[in-house]
Structure formats: structure tokens, C-alpha cells
Design a protein around this motif. Structure first.
Motif, PDB file in Angstrom:
ATOM      1  N   LEU A  71       0.936  -1.282   0.031  1.00 36.60           N
ATOM      2  CA  LEU A  71       0.102   0.092   0.099  1.00 36.60           C
ATOM      3  C   LEU A  71       0.965   1.433   0.207  1.00 36.60           C
ATOM      4  CD1 LEU A  71      -2.684  -1.131   2.618  1.00 36.60           C
ATOM      5  CD2 LEU A  71      -3.239  -0.775   0.289  1.00 36.60           C
ATOM      6  N   PRO A  72       0.515   2.355  -0.590  1.00 35.91           N
ATOM      7  CA  PRO A  72       1.198   3.522  -0.608  1.00 35.91           C
ATOM      8  C   PRO A  72       1.400   4.008   0.999  1.00 35.91           C
ATOM      9  CG  PRO A  72      -0.727   3.725  -1.991  1.00 35.91           C
ATOM     10  CD  PRO A  72      -0.868   2.432  -1.356  1.00 35.91           C
ATOM     11  N   GLN A  73       2.735   4.304   1.430  1.00 32.34           N
ATOM     12  CA  GLN A  73       2.753   4.713   2.646  1.00 32.34           C
ATOM     13  C   GLN A  73       2.243   5.893   2.992  1.00 32.34           C
ATOM     14  OE1 GLN A  73       7.109   4.519   3.382  1.00 32.34           O
ATOM     15  NE2 GLN A  73       6.759   5.244   5.684  1.00 32.34           N
ATOM     16  N   SER A 126      -0.949   6.231   3.162  1.00 35.13           N
ATOM     17  CA  SER A 126      -2.181   6.384   2.837  1.00 35.13           C
ATOM     18  C   SER A 126      -3.243   5.926   3.950  1.00 35.13           C
ATOM     19  CB  SER A 126      -2.613   5.620   1.582  1.00 35.13           C
ATOM     20  OG  SER A 126      -2.361   4.283   1.901  1.00 35.13           O
ATOM     21  N   PRO A 127      -4.602   6.332   4.208  1.00 42.04           N
ATOM     22  CA  PRO A 127      -5.420   5.709   4.781  1.00 42.04           C
ATOM     23  C   PRO A 127      -5.428   4.184   5.284  1.00 42.04           C
ATOM     24  CG  PRO A 127      -6.400   7.333   3.709  1.00 42.04           C
ATOM     25  CD  PRO A 127      -5.214   7.260   3.028  1.00 42.04           C
ATOM     26  N   ASP A 128      -5.442   3.381   4.114  1.00 38.50           N
ATOM     27  CA  ASP A 128      -5.227   2.200   4.186  1.00 38.50           C
ATOM     28  C   ASP A 128      -3.922   1.775   4.913  1.00 38.50           C
ATOM     29  OD1 ASP A 128      -7.740   1.732   3.302  1.00 38.50           O
ATOM     30  OD2 ASP A 128      -7.232   1.103   1.128  1.00 38.50           O
ATOM     31  N   TRP A 129      -2.751   2.115   4.515  1.00 33.94           N
ATOM     32  CA  TRP A 129      -1.489   2.160   4.923  1.00 33.94           C
ATOM     33  C   TRP A 129      -1.650   2.201   6.620  1.00 33.94           C
ATOM     34  CZ3 TRP A 129       2.448   4.199   7.689  1.00 33.94           C
ATOM     35  CH2 TRP A 129       3.653   3.596   7.651  1.00 33.94           C
TER      36      TRP A 129
END
Length: 467
Positions: A439-441, A443-446
Motif C-alpha cells: 500500500l502507498p505509505q 495512505s489511510p489504508d496503510w
């Protein structure tokens, strides 16, 4: 080899009741702080909606906001309820089976809300600390007496101290129960709910005590966690009979919904043969059809279950819970494509109720038709947004992401799932770390994956230290 003096044998015999007292005290503390995770939580959209509608007037009466305290149903045939954490009430399925009316359950909920408002689930440690202090002091004094040569005196000090510690903790528990009784009566009054149900349920508990030979005299009160049922009934009756709500009729809509839920639960939990005897086909009421539908479904007679559902839908074609049941029977009997229309309608009528939405997502995936996966993703994302405590919904969402080739979010969904399932901290940690790698560092999911990773790592470390 040294011979022990004769009195040491009697000392060993005296040690047994001491150990029993210590074990009893430890058991009382363990029960008081038992985690809800030790029980099986039953999730059902209709039941949870009813519980909240029964609870909300009591919450307002207590000065809280509707929905601020949640009620959970546990799959346990015991007649019980308890508070865990600060704002969660757990009701055993056996209590619903034993109750004859919604007012009886509301009486229990009002009592448990008294525990919530009193902070009793948190303050139980105060009683445990006091009892433990007495216990440890008596052990030290007894050991000192024994070391000084007073074996009999030392043993007596220990036994007396442990008995006092247990008595102190039990007294603390009885005070909390009496306080919750009084608070519950106040909340019922302010909510305009009669105390008739509360008294009726306490009478049931008293009858159980009579059946099991539990004496009701004052000599027995010392060893109890709760005040004697007879005393509680007498004290509450004096409050309830002069209350303006005493003669107020029960809410007919709430009562009808409760009888549905009770029959539904009976069909789900009880042996099908027992359910079918209790609700014969000559009984065509809604609760009876509900119970039989679940009994036939459990017995692997889906067509008979669907016949009962058709009877329910004939009375209320737009009832989302009847439609949910139709979809559930079709889905679980291997007909997911046929289940989708009923479940879609149920989701729409229930305003995307998350548990029903999760079932629709499951049906869409179970068709194994890639054309249905986009809708499944949308439905399941809505479900977990509204209720992120459903591990099955996260599992289904993980399947959708994996099918799309989005392995990072599939791992995150799995991490969410395992973080909700007890004893799965290792799997939650591994999946959270996999998600973070893809996941993009930042980001909300990260960030969410990182949060799960930190919590799971701490739990894994605690488990390692316990070993």
C-alpha cells in the motif's frame, strides 16, 4: 529423614478448606471480569434492531444518547446477563428463552444499565483489591505465627483471613447489585415502562432458587454475590406499585417483535424436533412460522423452510427480515443466484443494514460470476463502513480484492478479519505487514494496516511471555 509431629496431619486437613476459600475468591473475581470473547456472540439484524429499540428509552432516561450502549446476544442457554467494558451489555440466549415478555427483558436491561452508569464493571477491581489485601495480610500473619511455633494459631489466622476476604468481596458485589436494582427501577419509571416485567423476571429467578434448594433466609446471604431474590422483589415492589407507569400497558409493537425474536431464536438454537413439537403446523402465527422455518432449514429441508417463509411474506411482503431469511435459505441450500433478488430487496428496505448487506455480498460472490463482483465490492464496503466488527464481511471483501488482483487490500481485509477473531493475533500481524508492503505509505489504508500491526504485535508478545 525427619518425622512430622502428629498434628501436621490435621493441619493438612485444615488446609483444604483454606484452599477452597482461596479458589472461590479467585473464581468470583474471574467471573466478575470475564471477557465476552469467551462466549459465542450471535449476530442477527432483526434482534439487534429490537434490542436497540428496547434500550434507547432507558438510555434517554439515564441521560445518555440513543445507541450509546449496545446490547449483544450470546449463545448460552444460561439465564443471565452482564456488563463488560464500560458500555456493552451482554444478554444470554437462555434469558430470552426464559422471558415471557419484552417488559421482562427491559427490566433486565434497566438493571444492567444501572451497572453501566455506576461503572461497576470497572470498579469491580476495587472490591478485588480490598479482598486481596485482607487475604495477603492474613497469609503473612499466619506464616509469621507458624514460624514462631504456633502452627494451630497460624492456620487459624490464615483461614479466618481468607474467609473475611471472600466475605468482603461478596458484600461489595451485593452492594453493586442493590444499587443497580434501584437505578434500573428509576430508568424504567422515567421511560414510562411498567416494572411488572422486572418483578416477573425476579420471580422466575426466585423459583429457580427454590427448585435448586437455595435457601432464602438471612443466614445464606453472607455467601452470595447477589441479594436474596425475595428481598429484591419486596424492595422493588414497593417502588414499582406506586409508580405512574405501573398500570401502563406494554408497547404492542415491541411485544409483537419480541415474540418473533423469541420464536426465531428458538428455531435457531433448539433441536428441530423440539421446535416442531412446540410450534406444530396447525399454528399459523408469525412466530410459529418463523420458528418452523429455521427448524426445517436446520434439518436440511429447504423447500419446507421456504414454504414457511412464503407464508410469512404473504402477510408482510416488504418485511426485510422475512426477505433476508428467504435469501439465507436459498443461499445456504446452494442456490445463490436465486437468493440475490430477495437479498437485494432486503438491503434496500433495511437501508443497507450491514449484516444483511454482508449476506448479499456473500451471495453475489457465491455465484462465481465475475459480473457480480463489482456489486459485491460495493455492498461489502458499505457493510464494513457501517459495522467494522463483522469478520465474515471482511473475509468476503478479501475474496473480492484477491479476485481483482489487489493483494495488498486483500491482505488488509484479512488482517481486519483476524484482528476480530480471538487467538488470531499472529495471522493479523502477518497480513497487516503484507498489506503495508503493497500500500502507498501514509495512505489511510496503510495507516490502518499499521494500527492493526502494532496492536497484533503487542498481543503476540504478551502471548509469548505467557508461555
Amino acid at each position: 529423614m525427619t518425622d512430622f509431629p502428629p498434628q501436621s496431619a490435621s493441619g493438612a486437613q485444615r488446609l483444604r478448606p483454606l484452599l477452597r476459600i482461596l479458589l472461590t475468591l479467585l473464581a468470583m473475581v474471574a467471573v466478575a471480569v470475564r471477557p465476552a470473547a469467551a462466549q459465542s456472540i450471535l449476530r442477527d439484524a432483526e434482534t439487534e434492531a429490537l434490542f436497540q429499540d428496547m434500550m434507547d428509552p432507558l438510555l434517554v432516561a439515564a441521560g445518555l444518547k440513543p445507541g450509546q450502549v449496545r446490547v449483544h446476544l450470546l449463545g448460552d442457554r444460561s439465564i443471565n446477563a452482564f456488563v463488560a467494558g464500560s458500555q456493552d451489555i451482554y444478554v444470554f440466549s437462555g434469558l430470552i428463552e426464559a422471558a415471557d415478555s419484552a417488559e421482562e427483558v427491559q427490566g433486565v436491561l434497566a438493571h444492567e444499565l444501572g451497572h453501566v452508569m455506576g461503572g461497576h464493571a470497572i470498579r469491580v477491581n476495587e472490591g478485588a483489591r480490598t479482598a486481596t489485601g485482607i487475604s495477603l495480610l492474613s497469609l503473612l500473619l499466619g506464616a509469621a505465627a507458624i514460624a514462631a511455633g504456633g502452627g494451630e494459631a497460624g492456620m487459624g489466622i490464615m483461614m479466618a483471613g481468607q474467609q473475611a476476604a471472600l466475605g468482603k468481596f461478596l458484600a461489595f458485589s451485593r452492594v453493586q447489585e442493590s444499587t443497580a436494582d434501584a437505578a434500573g427501577a428509576q430508568y424504567l419509571s422515567k421511560a414510562g415502562i411498567s416494572g411488572r416485567g422486572s418483578l416477573a423476571f425476579f420471580k422466575k429467578l426466585q423459583n429457580l432458587e427454590f427448585r435448586y434448594g437455595i435457601k432464602q433466609d438471612d443466614d445464606q446471604a453472607y455467601g452470595r454475590t447477589h441479594p436474596m431474590s425475595g428481598d429484591r422483589i419486596q424492595a422493588l415492589r414497593e417502588v414499582y406499585v406506586i409508580d405512574p407507569a405501573w398500570q401502563k400497558p406494554a408497547d404492542p409493537k415491541i411485544e409483537a417483535r419480541f415474540q418473533r425474536i423469541k420464536a426465531k431464536l428458538s428455531g435457531y438454537i433448539a433441536e428441530p424436533e423440539r421446535t416442531l413439537r412446540k410450534f406444530p403446523e396447525s399454528n399459523t402465527t408469525i412466530p410459529a412460522r418463523y420458528a418452523r422455518a429455521y427448524a426445517w432449514h436446520k434439518s436440511a429441508y429447504p423447500q419446507k423452510a421456504l414454504t414457511e417463509v412464503e407464508g410469512l411474506l404473504a402477510t408482510s411482503p416488504d418485511d426485510p427480515y422475512f426477505l433476508e431469511l428467504e435469501g439465507q435459505v436459498l443461499l445456504e441450500s446452494g442456490r445463490p443466484k436465486e437468493a440475490i433478488p430477495a437479498l437485494r430487496k432486503a438491503v434496500s428496505l433495511s437501508r443497507s443494514q450491514p449484516l444483511i448487506s454482508a449476506t448479499l455480498g456473500h451471495a453475489l460472490i457465491a455465484t462465481e460470476d465475475p459480473a457480480n463482483y463489482a456489486e459485491a465490492e460495493q455492498v461489502l464496503k458499505t457493510a464494513v463502513a457501517l459495522d467494522n466488527q463483522n469478520p465474515f464481511a471482511w473475509y468476503q471483501l478479501g475474496i473480492v480484492y484477491a479476485n481483482k488482483g489487489d493483494q495488498a487490500r486483500a491482505a488488509l481485509a484479512s488482517a481486519e478479519r483476524y484482528s476480530l477473531e480471538g487467538g488470531q493475533s499472529g495471522l493479523a500481524l502477518r497480513n497487516a505487514e503484507m498489506a503495508m508492503q503493497g500500500l502507498p505509505q501514509g495512505s489511510p489504508d496503510w495507516i490502518r494496516a499499521q494500527d492493526i500491526s502494532l496492536v497484533a504485535r503487542a498481543e503476540v508478545e504478551r502471548e509469548r511471555k505467557r508461555r
